[in-house]
Scaffold this active site. Structure first.
Site, short mmCIF file in Angstrom:
data_model
loop_
_atom_site.label_atom_id
_atom_site.label_comp_id
_atom_site.label_asym_id
_atom_site.label_seq_id
_atom_site.Cartn_x
_atom_site.Cartn_y
_atom_site.Cartn_z
N ASP A 68 0.81 -1.22 0.00
CA ASP A 68 0.00 0.00 0.00
C ASP A 68 0.85 1.27 0.00
O ASP A 68 2.07 1.21 0.19
CB ASP A 68 -0.96 -0.01 1.21
CG ASP A 68 -0.28 -0.38 2.52
OD1 ASP A 68 0.97 -0.41 2.56
OD2 ASP A 68 -0.98 -0.63 3.50
N ASP A 137 -7.88 -2.98 14.24
CA ASP A 137 -9.24 -3.33 13.82
C ASP A 137 -9.24 -4.52 12.86
O ASP A 137 -10.26 -4.84 12.25
CB ASP A 137 -9.94 -2.12 13.18
CG ASP A 137 -9.18 -1.58 11.97
OD1 ASP A 137 -8.14 -2.18 11.59
OD2 ASP A 137 -9.62 -0.56 11.39
N HIS A 139 -7.32 -4.72 10.12
CA HIS A 139 -7.02 -4.41 8.72
C HIS A 139 -5.67 -4.98 8.30
O HIS A 139 -4.74 -5.11 9.10
CB HIS A 139 -7.12 -2.90 8.42
CG HIS A 139 -6.03 -2.03 8.96
ND1 HIS A 139 -6.20 -1.18 10.02
CD2 HIS A 139 -4.75 -1.85 8.55
CE1 HIS A 139 -5.07 -0.51 10.24
NE2 HIS A 139 -4.17 -0.91 9.36
N GLU A 144 -9.91 -2.03 5.32
CA GLU A 144 -10.55 -1.76 6.60
C GLU A 144 -11.78 -2.65 6.78
O GLU A 144 -12.29 -3.22 5.81
CB GLU A 144 -10.96 -0.28 6.65
CG GLU A 144 -9.79 0.70 6.60
CD GLU A 144 -9.08 0.86 7.95
OE1 GLU A 144 -9.22 -0.03 8.82
OE2 GLU A 144 -8.37 1.87 8.13
C1 GLP Z 1 -0.64 0.42 8.67
C2 GLP Z 1 -0.28 -0.40 7.45
C3 GLP Z 1 -0.50 -1.88 7.69
C4 GLP Z 1 0.12 -2.29 9.00
C5 GLP Z 1 -0.56 -1.55 10.12
C6 GLP Z 1 -0.07 -1.95 11.50
O1 GLP Z 1 -1.98 0.76 8.73
N1 GLP Z 1 -1.00 -0.02 6.30
O2 GLP Z 1 0.09 -2.61 6.62
O3 GLP Z 1 -0.03 -3.68 9.19
O4 GLP Z 1 -0.28 -0.17 9.91
O5 GLP Z 1 1.11 -1.29 11.79
P1 GLP Z 1 2.06 -1.62 13.01
O6 GLP Z 1 2.85 -2.81 12.60
O7 GLP Z 1 2.90 -0.40 13.15
O8 GLP Z 1 1.20 -1.88 14.19
#
Ligand code: GLP
Length: 244
Positions: A68, A137, A139, A144
């Site tokens: 992304d 959540d 995702h 989402e």
């Molecule tokens: C962002 C990214 C996700 C990632 C999520 C959790 O929203 N788009 O790909 O998994 O954050 O991030 P973290 O690993 O910092 O908790």
């Protein structure tokens, strides 16, 4: 089949994840890695850099496709996911950067950019191994809750909770966090031949348990992974609890 691996702490979970990625690279030197951002995979990337610099793994034939990118951020913006990947991994290993792909968050025609990204993923043969983190959540990428499971790369509106969580990278200023992103869809993610999802920290325990022991529902996007034939779930004790 879903396999669970629990490391004692973040460092050992990162080492397990890096070993799975390294195994994929050794088995198929010209493999396609689907890569993720967020804070969770950073330790695994550091371990991959160490292994590469020690001559244990070779990135020269590897291609990558990231999950992304924020809409409105270019690759030189420190908050963009392209910048993150360059700084956390690509600049430190012997990868050919022309083989590294991140969705274009600056395209004038975002819908066309989404279609083009799916074409890029298809043109490299799809991911052999897709690395994922998980949001609170549920995702994955920026899919989402409520997003259907059958979408390819698309434009996503970020949930308030995701904006709040990611504002930590903008000194807590939610107004600075982009409100939209281009993300691979669940269908794109599910087309990977193997999936490696990481969850670390006590704050991820509830959602990772829901994702793998709860109902399969678009309300918990990561629960779609229960339908995939080959998933590795890697985390620390705090997140994994009794999952394994
Ligand atoms: C962002 C990214 C996700 C990632 C999520 C959790 O929203 N788009 O790909 O998994 O954050 O991030 P973290 O690993 O910092 O908790």
């Amino acid at each position: 089949m879903i396999r669970f691996y629990k490391g004692k702490n973040y460092d050992s979970a990162s080492k397990i994840a890096a070993d799975i990625i390294a195994a994929q690279m050794i088995l198929k030197p010209d493999c396609v890695l689907g890569l993720a951002t967020g804070s969770t995979p950073i330790g695994a990337y550091q371990e991959l850099i160490r292994m590469n610099q020690a001559g244990l793994i070779d990135f020269s034939e590897v291609s990558t496709c990231n999950l992304d990118e924020y809409v409105g951020l270019g690759g030189n913006d420190e908050q963009s996911y392209r910048y993150f990947m360059n700084h956390q991994l690509f600049d430190h290993v012997n990868i050919d950067k022309t083989r590294t792909h991140v969705p274009n968050g600056l395209a004038d025609d975002i819908q066309a950019a989404c279609r083009e990204y799916d074409e890029i993923v298809a043109s490299v043969g799809g991911a052999d191994l897709q690395l994922l983190g998980i949001g609170h959540d549920g995702h994955i990428g920026f899919n989402e809750p409520g997003d259907s499971f059958d979408r390819g790369t698309h434009l996503a509106d970020l949930q308030e909770s995701t904006i709040r969580a990611n504002s930590r990278f903008w000194d807590g200023d939610e107004s600075k966090v982009p409100k939209q992103a281009v993300t691979m869809g669940i269908a794109t993610v599910m087309s990977a031949r193997r999936i490696l999802i990481m969850a670390c920290g006590a704050d991820k325990r509830e959602i990772i348990t829901k994702a793998f022991h709860g109902p399969i529902t678009p309300q918990v996007p990561a629960s779609a992974l229960q339908l995939h034939p080959c998933v590795y779930v890697v985390g620390d004790e705090a997140a994994m609890g009794d999952l394994c």
